[in-house]
Design a protein around this motif. Sequence first.
Motif, PDB file in Angstrom:
ATOM      1  N   LEU A 388       0.845  -1.192   0.000  1.00 45.28           N
ATOM      2  CA  LEU A 388       0.000   0.000   0.000  1.00 45.28           C
ATOM      3  C   LEU A 388       0.882   1.244   0.000  1.00 45.28           C
ATOM      4  O   LEU A 388       2.018   1.210   0.494  1.00 45.28           O
ATOM      5  N   ARG A 389       0.347   2.329  -0.556  1.00 44.37           N
ATOM      6  CA  ARG A 389       1.007   3.627  -0.439  1.00 44.37           C
ATOM      7  C   ARG A 389       0.183   4.494   0.502  1.00 44.37           C
ATOM      8  O   ARG A 389      -1.038   4.528   0.395  1.00 44.37           O
ATOM      9  N   ILE A 390       0.849   5.207   1.384  1.00 46.47           N
ATOM     10  CA  ILE A 390       0.134   6.031   2.360  1.00 46.47           C
ATOM     11  C   ILE A 390       0.754   7.420   2.426  1.00 46.47           C
ATOM     12  O   ILE A 390       1.903   7.626   2.031  1.00 46.47           O
ATOM     13  N   VAL A 391      -0.039   8.371   2.937  1.00 48.01           N
ATOM     14  CA  VAL A 391       0.442   9.740   3.124  1.00 48.01           C
ATOM     15  C   VAL A 391       1.109   9.894   4.482  1.00 48.01           C
ATOM     16  O   VAL A 391       2.107  10.587   4.621  1.00 48.01           O
ATOM     17  N   GLY A 392       0.545   9.221   5.508  1.00 50.15           N
ATOM     18  CA  GLY A 392       1.110   9.346   6.852  1.00 50.15           C
ATOM     19  C   GLY A 392       0.613   8.234   7.765  1.00 50.15           C
ATOM     20  O   GLY A 392      -0.242   7.428   7.397  1.00 50.15           O
ATOM     21  N   GLU A 393       1.158   8.210   8.966  1.00 50.62           N
ATOM     22  CA  GLU A 393       0.869   7.108   9.888  1.00 50.62           C
ATOM     23  C   GLU A 393      -0.532   7.192  10.474  1.00 50.62           C
ATOM     24  O   GLU A 393      -1.104   6.163  10.854  1.00 50.62           O
ATOM     25  N   ILE A 394      -1.120   8.392  10.583  1.00 50.14           N
ATOM     26  CA  ILE A 394      -2.503   8.500  11.053  1.00 50.14           C
ATOM     27  C   ILE A 394      -3.429   7.775  10.073  1.00 50.14           C
ATOM     28  O   ILE A 394      -4.367   7.073  10.478  1.00 50.14           O
ATOM     29  N   GLN A 395      -3.169   7.941   8.786  1.00 55.54           N
ATOM     30  CA  GLN A 395      -3.954   7.237   7.760  1.00 55.54           C
ATOM     31  C   GLN A 395      -3.877   5.731   7.969  1.00 55.54           C
ATOM     32  O   GLN A 395      -4.875   5.017   7.828  1.00 55.54           O
ATOM     33  N   LEU A 396      -2.697   5.222   8.330  1.00 54.54           N
ATOM     34  CA  LEU A 396      -2.518   3.793   8.544  1.00 54.54           C
ATOM     35  C   LEU A 396      -3.299   3.330   9.770  1.00 54.54           C
ATOM     36  O   LEU A 396      -3.915   2.254   9.755  1.00 54.54           O
ATOM     37  N   GLU A 397      -3.278   4.129  10.827  1.00 50.85           N
ATOM     38  CA  GLU A 397      -4.043   3.781  12.025  1.00 50.85           C
ATOM     39  C   GLU A 397      -5.538   3.702  11.719  1.00 50.85           C
ATOM     40  O   GLU A 397      -6.225   2.773  12.150  1.00 50.85           O
ATOM     41  N   ILE A 398      -6.040   4.686  10.972  1.00 49.04           N
ATOM     42  CA  ILE A 398      -7.461   4.712  10.604  1.00 49.04           C
ATOM     43  C   ILE A 398      -7.799   3.526   9.716  1.00 49.04           C
ATOM     44  O   ILE A 398      -8.860   2.899   9.863  1.00 49.04           O
ATOM     45  N   LEU A 399      -6.900   3.184   8.802  1.00 45.73           N
ATOM     46  CA  LEU A 399      -7.122   2.038   7.919  1.00 45.73           C
ATOM     47  C   LEU A 399      -7.275   0.755   8.730  1.00 45.73           C
ATOM     48  O   LEU A 399      -8.162  -0.069   8.469  1.00 45.73           O
ATOM     49  N   GLY A 400      -6.420   0.580   9.741  1.00 41.62           N
ATOM     50  CA  GLY A 400      -6.520  -0.593  10.598  1.00 41.62           C
ATOM     51  C   GLY A 400      -7.844  -0.639  11.343  1.00 41.62           C
ATOM     52  O   GLY A 400      -8.468  -1.705  11.464  1.00 41.62           O
ATOM     53  N   GLU A 401      -8.312   0.529  11.812  1.00 40.30           N
ATOM     54  CA  GLU A 401      -9.585   0.585  12.536  1.00 40.30           C
ATOM     55  C   GLU A 401     -10.770   0.315  11.607  1.00 40.30           C
ATOM     56  O   GLU A 401     -11.738  -0.338  12.002  1.00 40.30           O
ATOM     57  N   LEU A 402     -10.707   0.807  10.370  1.00 43.74           N
ATOM     58  CA  LEU A 402     -11.781   0.545   9.398  1.00 43.74           C
ATOM     59  C   LEU A 402     -11.861  -0.931   9.054  1.00 43.74           C
ATOM     60  O   LEU A 402     -12.954  -1.501   8.919  1.00 43.74           O
ATOM     61  N   LEU A 403     -10.720  -1.584   8.903  1.00 39.63           N
ATOM     62  CA  LEU A 403     -10.709  -3.026   8.604  1.00 39.63           C
ATOM     63  C   LEU A 403     -11.360  -3.816   9.730  1.00 39.63           C
ATOM     64  O   LEU A 403     -12.117  -4.763   9.487  1.00 39.63           O
ATOM     65  N   LEU A 404     -11.080  -3.409  10.963  1.00 39.85           N
ATOM     66  CA  LEU A 404     -11.660  -4.113  12.108  1.00 39.85           C
ATOM     67  C   LEU A 404     -13.147  -3.807  12.241  1.00 39.85           C
ATOM     68  O   LEU A 404     -13.967  -4.717  12.446  1.00 39.85           O
ATOM     69  N   GLU A 405     -13.517  -2.527  12.092  1.00 40.28           N
ATOM     70  CA  GLU A 405     -14.907  -2.107  12.263  1.00 40.28           C
ATOM     71  C   GLU A 405     -15.819  -2.706  11.199  1.00 40.28           C
ATOM     72  O   GLU A 405     -16.903  -3.201  11.494  1.00 40.28           O
ATOM     73  N   ARG A 406     -15.376  -2.671   9.939  1.00 36.98           N
ATOM     74  CA  ARG A 406     -16.246  -3.062   8.839  1.00 36.98           C
ATOM     75  C   ARG A 406     -16.141  -4.549   8.502  1.00 36.98           C
ATOM     76  O   ARG A 406     -17.148  -5.177   8.163  1.00 36.98           O
TER      77      ARG A 406
END
Length: 643
Positions: A388-406
Amino acid sequence: MMKRKINIGIVAHVDAGKTSLTEQLLFHGGAVRAAGAVDLGTAQTDTLAVEQARGISVKTADAVLETEVAVVNLIDTPGHADFISEVERALSVLDCAVLVVSAVEGVQAQTEILCGAIQKLGLPCVVFVNKLDRAGSDFESALHDLQEQFSERTLLCVRRPENEGAPEAAAVPDTDCLENAVMLTGDEALLERYLAGETLDFPRTVCAAVENGAVPVLCGSSKTGAGCAALLDFLCACMPAASETDGEFCARVFRVEHDKTLGKLAHVRIFSGSLEPRQSVFLPRLGREEKVGGLRRPLGRKQADIQKAGAGEIAVLFGLSEVRAGDVLGRGTIPRAESSLAVPLLTVKAEPETPDKLMALVAALTALADEDPMLHFVWIREKQEIQLRIVGEIQLEILGELLLERYGLRAKFSAPSVIYKETPAKAGEGYDAYLMPKPCWAILRFQIEPLPRGSGLVYESKASPAQLLYRYQNHVETAVPEALEQGLHGWEVTDLKVTLTEGGYHHVHTHPLDFFVCTPLAIMDGLRNCGTTLLEPILHVKMTFDPALSGRVIGLIQNARGTLLEQTVRGGRQSITSEIPVAESLALPVAFAKLTSGRGTMATAFSHYAPCPPDFMAERERIGTNPLDRAKYILEKRNALSG
């Protein structure tokens, strides 16, 4: 009386009060009974659980309100730099942007990026100077910062604070506003009428000034609601309305979300024509049509079914299984291009918590990449690896939470690594004659030249159709960017001109796909002859802190291979802007926070790519076979194309 339709986006640096302002506008427009609160997780446009829990917006959200004179579609955008790809898609569908600036912090790094994008797009803009109820607010200082961004000539102050710093932060009309608006229209006849004492229509005059580039400035507090009703009235009366163009249907998708029952929901701005349920729409990216299952109107956290949507409106479509955020729908022309604000500078590898969940993670990330294509999700089947390509680490944290939530998936991510690029070190030539094993026949010769930083790829063909038929030249033009995705060291090759100087084919032995095999062979031969220089991404960094720490902060910057650009002192605070390589910046926020005891602010934005130090080298593991291993590459490529 027909009501005006206006699509308005609320944009700002993180924590400037953007979502709170959206809530106040919805409340004063009668769309909600009470304004929600970000801290309580009750904001209408913070619909995701992760947004409500963290108190920040990570996705664009839309809602509608209706006043006596206008129907207003509000689009609330994220303020954090990691989610700026959401903002750039929103900017392309707006009639007007409301730029929220904190009267406490003034113009910040993200604000500067947004100002530049708004001006580049020629998008009408209103500035709302917020947080006048807060201690330390300074309207005049914020106005001074804005003058540096927009120039004093374009700013039109509509309202000024009467009691700056008071709990209600009342704002009063600026007495010189009409006169300044007349001046900013650039209309000499109108100026003569004004000087002759004629009473002019205020909304029409301001609208004319805005169309000539003026940027109105209002102020208040989104927390207390002061100035928000006046802002809404001003937007409805004075800002340009949406164009309601008849003709062939054309729209842009600015957001894609997932619904458990309906699947993908595509939020679109319709620019021309109209749309009804069960109507087929053309997807240019795929070159085919898909049927719309139904339409809805966004109402914050809720949506209402509708039977028709027309030009100038925003609608939510379901039934388009292949749609992605950023897609154009229909065959018409979009009047405003997307701005390019998001630049992913880091790459990570993702893997599931347990190996048996690998394919489920691939499916989930495929869906999330449709919502944000900037993720650049890559599944490498041979290695069973996800990148994956990301802009920053906050984006990565949110991505992990979305994967778990959804999806109920726990993902592990590698440490982020920097995305480097390559550029030709000198001019050179690349050649290949792909003649064996039959049936095949393709001959190509390229001239490769380095270009200045930021030029990207420039392609030209000087081959005559007698040498190479146009259909084969089209194949070459398509294959060149793909061939440059991995250079000598595995990184994307940029800032170069590639000229096709010679080509050859055989009327019997040439296969239609031969030039997709030959192009990477000839390009890599050229890069080997030219050599490549490694480029690293550079950040523009602005640090604000106690002047007593100046020497230590400068030392921090120099230790990070940084270059000082500017130093200023205002209001007892010092600001230093500098350029720092991304590779040296990863640990900088923690070090700076420790140095300033958490009282300093640091904002970063991508600046440019620059050559790495001479003794530095970063190799990237290649995906697939290297075209320089000619025999193995031809075998792999032919098998892939025939498959």
